[in-house]
Design a protein around this motif. Structure first.
Motif, PDB file in Angstrom:
ATOM      1  N   ILE A  87     -10.911  10.065   7.884  1.00 37.04           N
ATOM      2  CA  ILE A  87      -9.820  10.067   9.035  1.00 37.04           C
ATOM      3  C   ILE A  87      -9.654   8.593   9.451  1.00 37.04           C
ATOM      4  CG2 ILE A  87      -8.776  10.623  11.310  1.00 37.04           C
ATOM      5  CD1 ILE A  87      -8.797  12.658   8.809  1.00 37.04           C
ATOM      6  N   LYS A  88     -10.617   7.930   9.583  1.00 38.77           N
ATOM      7  CA  LYS A  88     -10.927   6.480  10.191  1.00 38.77           C
ATOM      8  C   LYS A  88      -9.988   5.499   8.948  1.00 38.77           C
ATOM      9  CE  LYS A  88     -13.785   3.101  12.326  1.00 38.77           C
ATOM     10  NZ  LYS A  88     -15.350   3.021  12.685  1.00 38.77           N
ATOM     11  N   ALA A  89     -10.566   5.729   7.714  1.00 43.83           N
ATOM     12  CA  ALA A  89      -9.866   4.964   6.713  1.00 43.83           C
ATOM     13  C   ALA A  89      -8.440   5.039   6.520  1.00 43.83           C
ATOM     14  CB  ALA A  89     -10.594   5.287   5.443  1.00 43.83           C
ATOM     15  N   LEU A  90      -7.915   6.450   6.813  1.00 39.83           N
ATOM     16  CA  LEU A  90      -6.681   6.841   6.573  1.00 39.83           C
ATOM     17  C   LEU A  90      -5.924   6.115   7.621  1.00 39.83           C
ATOM     18  CD1 LEU A  90      -5.421   9.071   4.580  1.00 39.83           C
ATOM     19  CD2 LEU A  90      -5.441  10.566   6.262  1.00 39.83           C
ATOM     20  N   VAL A  91      -6.253   5.960   9.028  1.00 39.35           N
ATOM     21  CA  VAL A  91      -5.705   5.586   9.983  1.00 39.35           C
ATOM     22  C   VAL A  91      -5.561   3.997   9.833  1.00 39.35           C
ATOM     23  CG1 VAL A  91      -5.691   4.881  12.427  1.00 39.35           C
ATOM     24  CG2 VAL A  91      -6.299   7.055  11.688  1.00 39.35           C
ATOM     25  N   HIS A  92      -6.575   3.410   9.345  1.00 41.49           N
ATOM     26  CA  HIS A  92      -6.598   2.092   9.015  1.00 41.49           C
ATOM     27  C   HIS A  92      -5.528   1.717   7.946  1.00 41.49           C
ATOM     28  CE1 HIS A  92      -8.134  -2.035   7.544  1.00 41.49           C
ATOM     29  NE2 HIS A  92      -8.780  -2.057   8.836  1.00 41.49           N
ATOM     30  N   PHE A  94      -2.897   3.162   7.226  1.00 41.11           N
ATOM     31  CA  PHE A  94      -1.592   3.362   7.489  1.00 41.11           C
ATOM     32  C   PHE A  94      -1.171   2.425   8.716  1.00 41.11           C
ATOM     33  CE2 PHE A  94       1.331   5.769  10.943  1.00 41.11           C
ATOM     34  CZ  PHE A  94       2.357   5.748  10.135  1.00 41.11           C
ATOM     35  N   LYS A  95      -2.268   1.929   9.510  1.00 46.29           N
ATOM     36  CA  LYS A  95      -1.929   0.972  10.589  1.00 46.29           C
ATOM     37  C   LYS A  95      -1.907  -0.612  10.123  1.00 46.29           C
ATOM     38  CE  LYS A  95      -3.612   0.479  15.329  1.00 46.29           C
ATOM     39  NZ  LYS A  95      -5.014   0.873  15.977  1.00 46.29           N
ATOM     40  N   PHE A  96      -2.628  -0.726   9.202  1.00 44.49           N
ATOM     41  CA  PHE A  96      -2.671  -2.234   8.779  1.00 44.49           C
ATOM     42  C   PHE A  96      -2.208  -2.457   7.306  1.00 44.49           C
ATOM     43  CE2 PHE A  96      -6.372  -1.788  11.748  1.00 44.49           C
ATOM     44  CZ  PHE A  96      -5.573  -2.427  12.932  1.00 44.49           C
ATOM     45  N   HIS A  97      -1.949  -1.408   6.578  1.00 43.54           N
ATOM     46  CA  HIS A  97      -1.351  -1.745   5.171  1.00 43.54           C
ATOM     47  C   HIS A  97      -0.011  -1.081   5.125  1.00 43.54           C
ATOM     48  CE1 HIS A  97      -5.016  -3.702   4.221  1.00 43.54           C
ATOM     49  NE2 HIS A  97      -5.655  -2.627   4.407  1.00 43.54           N
ATOM     50  N   ALA A  98       0.419  -0.285   6.107  1.00 46.36           N
ATOM     51  CA  ALA A  98       1.820   0.383   6.200  1.00 46.36           C
ATOM     52  C   ALA A  98       1.982   1.427   4.876  1.00 46.36           C
ATOM     53  CB  ALA A  98       2.810  -0.633   6.258  1.00 46.36           C
ATOM     54  N   SER A  99       0.645   2.140   4.654  1.00 46.17           N
ATOM     55  CA  SER A  99       1.064   3.190   3.446  1.00 46.17           C
ATOM     56  C   SER A  99       1.675   4.143   4.239  1.00 46.17           C
ATOM     57  CB  SER A  99      -0.498   3.350   3.029  1.00 46.17           C
ATOM     58  OG  SER A  99      -0.564   4.642   2.460  1.00 46.17           O
ATOM     59  N   PRO A 100       2.840   4.606   3.531  1.00 45.40           N
ATOM     60  CA  PRO A 100       3.604   5.811   3.767  1.00 45.40           C
ATOM     61  C   PRO A 100       2.907   7.176   3.431  1.00 45.40           C
ATOM     62  CG  PRO A 100       4.790   4.381   2.015  1.00 45.40           C
ATOM     63  CD  PRO A 100       3.406   3.766   2.515  1.00 45.40           C
ATOM     64  N   ARG A 133       7.326  -6.258  15.214  1.00 42.47           N
ATOM     65  CA  ARG A 133       7.540  -7.161  14.028  1.00 42.47           C
ATOM     66  C   ARG A 133       6.675  -7.596  13.394  1.00 42.47           C
ATOM     67  NH1 ARG A 133      11.748  -8.601  17.928  1.00 42.47           N
ATOM     68  NH2 ARG A 133      10.498 -10.361  18.691  1.00 42.47           N
ATOM     69  N   THR A 134       5.290  -8.043  14.242  1.00 46.57           N
ATOM     70  CA  THR A 134       4.105  -8.529  13.444  1.00 46.57           C
ATOM     71  C   THR A 134       3.510  -7.513  12.687  1.00 46.57           C
ATOM     72  OG1 THR A 134       3.667  -9.535  15.491  1.00 46.57           O
ATOM     73  CG2 THR A 134       1.993  -9.701  14.079  1.00 46.57           C
ATOM     74  N   ARG A 135       3.552  -6.313  12.862  1.00 49.00           N
ATOM     75  CA  ARG A 135       3.008  -5.079  12.232  1.00 49.00           C
ATOM     76  C   ARG A 135       3.814  -4.650  11.102  1.00 49.00           C
ATOM     77  NH1 ARG A 135      -0.096  -1.372  15.443  1.00 49.00           N
ATOM     78  NH2 ARG A 135      -1.870  -2.286  15.732  1.00 49.00           N
ATOM     79  N   GLY A 136       5.330  -5.184  10.962  1.00 51.52           N
ATOM     80  CA  GLY A 136       6.124  -4.574  10.037  1.00 51.52           C
ATOM     81  C   GLY A 136       7.095  -3.491  10.514  1.00 51.52           C
ATOM     82  N   PHE A 137       6.488  -2.674  11.250  1.00 55.18           N
ATOM     83  CA  PHE A 137       7.063  -1.441  11.897  1.00 55.18           C
ATOM     84  C   PHE A 137       6.434  -0.538  12.963  1.00 55.18           C
ATOM     85  CE2 PHE A 137       4.441   0.659   8.994  1.00 55.18           C
ATOM     86  CZ  PHE A 137       4.436   2.202   8.977  1.00 55.18           C
ATOM     87  N   ASN A 138       7.003   0.189  13.690  1.00 50.14           N
ATOM     88  CA  ASN A 138       6.385   0.766  14.832  1.00 50.14           C
ATOM     89  C   ASN A 138       5.660   2.045  14.161  1.00 50.14           C
ATOM     90  OD1 ASN A 138       5.524   2.349  17.021  1.00 50.14           O
ATOM     91  ND2 ASN A 138       7.194   1.622  18.077  1.00 50.14           N
ATOM     92  N   GLN A 139       4.428   2.097  13.759  1.00 53.95           N
ATOM     93  CA  GLN A 139       3.745   3.317  13.245  1.00 53.95           C
ATOM     94  C   GLN A 139       3.712   4.528  13.973  1.00 53.95           C
ATOM     95  OE1 GLN A 139       2.303   0.297  13.235  1.00 53.95           O
ATOM     96  NE2 GLN A 139       1.514  -0.325  11.382  1.00 53.95           N
ATOM     97  N   SER A 140       3.591   4.459  15.199  1.00 62.21           N
ATOM     98  CA  SER A 140       3.695   5.422  16.347  1.00 62.21           C
ATOM     99  C   SER A 140       4.992   6.434  16.177  1.00 62.21           C
ATOM    100  CB  SER A 140       2.863   5.141  17.808  1.00 62.21           C
ATOM    101  OG  SER A 140       3.299   5.860  18.532  1.00 62.21           O
ATOM    102  N   HIS A 141       5.897   5.413  16.263  1.00 59.16           N
ATOM    103  CA  HIS A 141       7.296   5.986  16.184  1.00 59.16           C
ATOM    104  C   HIS A 141       7.538   6.684  15.072  1.00 59.16           C
ATOM    105  CE1 HIS A 141      11.230   6.392  17.961  1.00 59.16           C
ATOM    106  NE2 HIS A 141      11.830   6.108  16.808  1.00 59.16           N
TER     107      HIS A 141
END
Ligand SMILES: [Zn+2]
Ligand SMILES: [Zn+2]
Length: 169
Positions: A87-92, A94-100, A133-141
């Motif tokens: 789960i930690k790897a999945l969150v990482h 999603f958060k840092f590599h914007a993996s859909p 903008r730095t992240r590329g998109f708002n993951q939480s939203h």
């Protein structure tokens, strides 16, 4: 990205990017799911959790030590999985590599452990526009919108505000 860096994160990226295969071990996934039965069983489920804040607690304990002393301002929390292992790897991812795919998997896993009492709307944790903008998109939203489609619940936008203390005024 140079080849060495690509190879370092490649194996994890391949796991996240192959539909039909388990995102955690690459075995064939259960029909329509992103995981196999074994990995689903072995995920870090938050089985015994404080009903108020979601922190893991000993079996049959309704509230954690913090909530026994001072209840938080919210009435209940449901955190189905712990931030550990796959789960930690999945969150990482999603958060840092914007993996859909990682985002979709997280959304589907959240739907496996819904809150006992659903509210009227979903609110994502607000993010400052410059941070988004730095992240590329708002993951939480993005997650809130995916959940909204699945649950048929509206998303309400929150706004981050800073409350000044007396010494900052
Ligand atoms: Zn698996
Ligand atoms: Zn608690």
């Amino acid at each position: 990205m140079v080849l060495k860096q690509w190879l370092q994160r490649g194996s994890h990226w391949i796991k996240q990017a192959m539909p039909g295969y388990c995102a955690f071990c690459l075995a064939p996934a259960l029909a329509g799911r992103g995981w196999c039965a074994t990995c689903l069983d072995e995920l870090p489920w938050n089985i015994h959790a404080c009903r108020q804040c979601g922190e893991p607690v000993a079996n049959e304990t309704p509230l954690c030590g913090h909530c026994l002393i001072e209840l938080p301002a919210f009435s209940a929390t449901r955190a189905g999985l712990l931030y550990q292992g796959g789960i930690k790897a999945l969150v990482h991812d999603f958060k840092f590599h914007a993996s859909p795919r990682a985002g979709t998997l997280l959304c589907n896993l959240m739907l496996l452990t819904p809150p006992t009492a659903m509210g009227d709307a979903l609110v994502s944790v607000p993010m400052h526009p410059s941070h988004a903008r730095t992240r590329g998109f708002n993951q939480s939203h993005w997650l809130a919108e995916q959940l909204s489609q699945q649950l048929g619940m509206p998303v309400v936008n929150g706004r981050r505000i800073k409350i000044l203390t007396l010494s900052e005024r």
